[in-house]
Design an enzyme around this catalytic site. Structure first.
Site, PDB file in Angstrom:
ATOM      1  N   ALA A  37       0.771  -1.250   0.000  1.00 44.28           N
ATOM      2  CA  ALA A  37       0.000   0.000   0.000  1.00 44.28           C
ATOM      3  C   ALA A  37       0.801   1.298   0.000  1.00 44.28           C
ATOM      4  O   ALA A  37       0.244   2.337  -0.357  1.00 44.28           O
ATOM      5  CB  ALA A  37      -0.956   0.006   1.194  1.00 44.28           C
ATOM      6  N   PRO A  48       3.222   4.405  -1.026  1.00 44.42           N
ATOM      7  CA  PRO A  48       2.943   5.435  -0.024  1.00 44.42           C
ATOM      8  C   PRO A  48       1.466   5.673   0.280  1.00 44.42           C
ATOM      9  O   PRO A  48       1.144   6.356   1.242  1.00 44.42           O
ATOM     10  CB  PRO A  48       3.582   6.689  -0.635  1.00 44.42           C
ATOM     11  CG  PRO A  48       3.545   6.455  -2.113  1.00 44.42           C
ATOM     12  CD  PRO A  48       3.704   4.974  -2.310  1.00 44.42           C
ATOM     13  N   GLY A  49       0.561   5.147  -0.543  1.00 40.30           N
ATOM     14  CA  GLY A  49      -0.835   5.227  -0.119  1.00 40.30           C
ATOM     15  C   GLY A  49      -1.805   5.858  -1.104  1.00 40.30           C
ATOM     16  O   GLY A  49      -2.933   6.158  -0.730  1.00 40.30           O
ATOM     17  N   GLY A  50      -1.386   6.032  -2.362  1.00 37.66           N
ATOM     18  CA  GLY A  50      -2.284   6.654  -3.343  1.00 37.66           C
ATOM     19  C   GLY A  50      -3.556   5.858  -3.554  1.00 37.66           C
ATOM     20  O   GLY A  50      -4.668   6.401  -3.544  1.00 37.66           O
ATOM     21  N   LYS A  51      -3.404   4.545  -3.698  1.00 37.05           N
ATOM     22  CA  LYS A  51      -4.592   3.725  -3.959  1.00 37.05           C
ATOM     23  C   LYS A  51      -5.407   3.549  -2.668  1.00 37.05           C
ATOM     24  O   LYS A  51      -6.627   3.499  -2.712  1.00 37.05           O
ATOM     25  CB  LYS A  51      -4.188   2.392  -4.590  1.00 37.05           C
ATOM     26  CG  LYS A  51      -3.612   2.606  -5.993  1.00 37.05           C
ATOM     27  CD  LYS A  51      -3.203   1.348  -6.678  1.00 37.05           C
ATOM     28  CE  LYS A  51      -2.687   1.605  -8.084  1.00 37.05           C
ATOM     29  NZ  LYS A  51      -1.332   2.159  -8.153  1.00 37.05           N
ATOM     30  N   ASP A  88      -1.107  -4.177  -5.557  1.00 38.63           N
ATOM     31  CA  ASP A  88      -0.425  -3.228  -6.439  1.00 38.63           C
ATOM     32  C   ASP A  88       1.059  -3.531  -6.276  1.00 38.63           C
ATOM     33  O   ASP A  88       1.747  -2.948  -5.442  1.00 38.63           O
ATOM     34  CB  ASP A  88      -0.773  -1.794  -6.016  1.00 38.63           C
ATOM     35  CG  ASP A  88      -0.201  -0.772  -6.970  1.00 38.63           C
ATOM     36  OD1 ASP A  88      -0.152  -1.048  -8.180  1.00 38.63           O
ATOM     37  OD2 ASP A  88       0.182   0.322  -6.509  1.00 38.63           O
ATOM     38  N   CYS A 115       2.896  -0.988 -12.464  1.00 40.59           N
ATOM     39  CA  CYS A 115       3.122   0.189 -13.313  1.00 40.59           C
ATOM     40  C   CYS A 115       4.193  -0.151 -14.334  1.00 40.59           C
ATOM     41  O   CYS A 115       5.141   0.592 -14.548  1.00 40.59           O
ATOM     42  CB  CYS A 115       3.479   1.418 -12.481  1.00 40.59           C
ATOM     43  SG  CYS A 115       4.940   1.239 -11.459  1.00 40.59           S
TER      44      CYS A 115
HETATM   45  N1  SAM Z   1      -0.099   0.975  -3.887  1.00 37.51           N
HETATM   46  C1  SAM Z   1       0.892   1.979  -3.619  1.00 37.51           C
HETATM   47  C2  SAM Z   1       0.307   3.335  -3.908  1.00 37.51           C
HETATM   48  O1  SAM Z   1      -0.684   3.429  -4.656  1.00 37.51           O
HETATM   49  O2  SAM Z   1       0.793   4.323  -3.359  1.00 37.51           O
HETATM   50  C3  SAM Z   1       2.171   1.722  -4.387  1.00 37.51           C
HETATM   51  C4  SAM Z   1       2.740   0.374  -4.108  1.00 37.51           C
HETATM   52  S1  SAM Z   1       4.295   0.060  -4.846  1.00 37.51           S
HETATM   53  C5  SAM Z   1       3.888  -0.160  -6.499  1.00 37.51           C
HETATM   54  C6  SAM Z   1       4.636  -1.564  -4.282  1.00 37.51           C
HETATM   55  C7  SAM Z   1       4.923  -1.683  -2.814  1.00 37.51           C
HETATM   56  O3  SAM Z   1       5.202  -3.059  -2.537  1.00 37.51           O
HETATM   57  C8  SAM Z   1       6.128  -0.898  -2.348  1.00 37.51           C
HETATM   58  O4  SAM Z   1       5.758  -0.018  -1.323  1.00 37.51           O
HETATM   59  C9  SAM Z   1       7.090  -1.953  -1.821  1.00 37.51           C
HETATM   60  O5  SAM Z   1       7.805  -1.563  -0.678  1.00 37.51           O
HETATM   61  C10 SAM Z   1       6.189  -3.117  -1.524  1.00 37.51           C
HETATM   62  N2  SAM Z   1       6.902  -4.422  -1.557  1.00 37.51           N
HETATM   63  C11 SAM Z   1       8.176  -4.665  -1.883  1.00 37.51           C
HETATM   64  N3  SAM Z   1       8.457  -5.972  -1.762  1.00 37.51           N
HETATM   65  C12 SAM Z   1       7.342  -6.579  -1.347  1.00 37.51           C
HETATM   66  C13 SAM Z   1       7.016  -7.914  -1.022  1.00 37.51           C
HETATM   67  N4  SAM Z   1       7.901  -8.912  -1.146  1.00 37.51           N
HETATM   68  N5  SAM Z   1       5.769  -8.156  -0.598  1.00 37.51           N
HETATM   69  C14 SAM Z   1       4.873  -7.172  -0.496  1.00 37.51           C
HETATM   70  N6  SAM Z   1       5.138  -5.892  -0.797  1.00 37.51           N
HETATM   71  C15 SAM Z   1       6.353  -5.593  -1.212  1.00 37.51           C
END
Ligand code: SAM
Length: 443
Positions: free
Chosen positions: A111, A113-116, A179, A232
């Site tokens: 989640a 930084p939290g946009g979704k 995400d 993305c």
């Molecule tokens: N959904 C967020 C938003 O809308 O702001 C963006 C999420 S970003 C694409 C993916 C997130 O997955 C990152 O914050 C990252 O730290 C986390 N992540 C990294 N490795 C992971 C893992 N093995 N399991 C779950 N989450 C992980």
């Protein structure tokens, strides 16, 4: 921008004759956007009063393109007040596929930084439950800060491994969003560092990790529930490949054919791909439905009221701040006061950093209210509100942490700009002692 040859070869397979157009677009500035937080604001009048132009995007009901002077928007008082979240326009598409309805229990598994999460909270509109998880602790702290800014009351923020969280919360959620961390091909214009990190090996490693996260996420979806997967990136290996591998391993899930009026069809009927040629930096989102399967026993909801000898005094102090106290949600632990969410499952061992609203701390026989308490309700729900107009110099003074003139009666008062609450202070004799958190102040 110099793109790796291997990447261009991959892109040619996906974009075909449009590759040239894509490469031309990569030399232009990225799209910018925001989503409106309906917990605090309405698209009108908010978008009409921003310093830049805002035009509706096709990706989300409250998503907007921003053009013109967007510099400093992240410090704009309406932003500090949580009226909107700055978000790349196509990134809002996954929540549209998730189709959140009021009353839903929703898990946002990756989640920060939290946009979704901000979008989901806005769609839930103070009902149901939003559980937002981020495995990386430092990023989870940023998520929590955004949760507070957006004023999420019916929510939980945790930092837990997906496999642990989803096993414990088996079958609990109506909707789950993954995400996933990805190779970020749709971030190249926004974040050129993603270009230097790109390699075929990295894409492959991302796909393996994404599939593993999705396997975990599957546990948390109730029978009859929805799972949305998004990235993305454009890579077929990370998008269609992961979805196909997941569906092969999970006969209890089926693909939901998506017919959104944005982006383009992907290589799976349940997925949509958005490219710079479609008006966004780049996103992929796919929708799955859990038709059957066994789930681990769903956790029981917690009893929210915990008897505490200080309860009566705390309630008295709160009633001097709020007009209507959600008394049945009050929870006091180690002198810290919270309003727990209504739908709060047992959380033991799940790295919960916040559940509901942190209302304050009981210290020396009085309540020291928390900033989060003043971000969580609307102006009409507080006893005292100092509402300033955007042009009032006291807005900047307040956000700098300065003492300001105040015409409310003495006591704790919310400070708002054009009806959007920024924080609070303590009014005494016409002056307001500033309680805006140091870490958020203008410097
Ligand atoms: N959904 C967020 C938003 O809308 O702001 C963006 C999420 S970003 C694409 C993916 C997130 O997955 C990152 O914050 C990252 O730290 C986390 N992540 C990294 N490795 C992971 C893992 N093995 N399991 C779950 N989450 C992980």
């Amino acid at each position: 921008m110099t793109l790796p040859q291997d990447y261009i070869a991959e892109i040619q397979e996906i974009f075909g004759a449009e590759t040239e157009r894509y490469l031309q677009l990569m030399a232009q500035p990225p799209y910018k956007g925001l989503s409106v937080n309906r917990l605090k604001a309405q698209p009108e009048p908010l978008t009409a009063h921003l310093p830049c132009a805002a035009e509706k995007s096709p990706f989300y009901r409250d998503g907007y393109y921003l053009t013109g002077d967007t510099d400093g928007l992240g410090k704009h008082p309406y932003h500090q007040a949580g009226a909107f979240y700055i978000q790349e326009p196509s990134a809002s598409s996954a929540v549209t596929l998730l189709d959140v309805q009021e009353g839903d229990k929703v898990l946002d598994l990756c989640a920060a930084p939290g946009g979704k999460s901000a979008q989901i909270a806005s769609c839930l509109h103070g009902t149901g439950l939003l559980w937002s998880n981020e495995v990386v602790k430092n990023r989870a702290r940023i998520l929590l800060s955004n949760f507070e800014r957006m004023g999420v009351r019916e929510g939980v923020v945790s930092s837990c491994y997906p496999e642990v969280l989803c096993e414990k919360l088996g079958g609990f959620f109506d909707k789950v969003l993954v995400d996933a961390p990805c190779s970020g091909e749709g971030m190249f214009r926004k974040n050129p560092e993603a270009v230097t990190e790109w390699s075929r090996e990295h894409v492959k490693a991302c796909a393996e990790r994404q599939l593993s996260i999705l396997h975990s996420a599957a546990h948390a979806v109730k029978v009859g529930g929805t799972l949305v997967y998004s990235t993305c990136t454009f890579s077929r290996e990370e998008n269609e490949g992961v979805i196909q591998a997941f569906l092969s391993a999970h006969p209890d899930f089926e693909a939901v054919t998506v017919r959104e009026n944005f982006g383009r069809p992907s290589g799976v009927p349940c997925g949509v791909r958005i490219t710079p040629m479609d008006g966004g930096e780049g996103h992929f989102a796919a929708k799955l439905y859990r038709r059957d399967g066994s789930v681990s026993a769903s956790p029981a909801l917690r009893r929210t009221v915990k008897p505490d000898p200080k309860t009566a005094e705390v309630l008295r102090a709160l009633s001097d701040i709020l007009t209507d106290i959600p008394q049945e949600r009050l929870y006091i632990m180690n002198d810290k006061v919270f309003f727990l969410p209504a739908l709060y499952p047992d959380n033991t061992g799940l790295g919960v950093m916040r559940a509901g609203v942190f209302a304050g701390e009981w210290k020396k026989n009085r309540l020291e209210p928390a900033h989060a308490l003043f971000m969580a309700f609307l102006p009409s729900q507080y006893r005292r509100v100092l509402n300033l107009s955007l042009s009032d110099v006291r807005v900047t003074d307040f956000l700098q942490g300065l003492e300001i003139d105040c015409d409310t009666v003495n006591g704790y008062a919310a400070v708002a700009v054009d009806g959007y609450i920024l924080g609070f202070g303590k009014c005494s004799g016409g002056r307001l002692k500033n309680k805006y958190p140091k870490g958020l102040r203008y410097v």
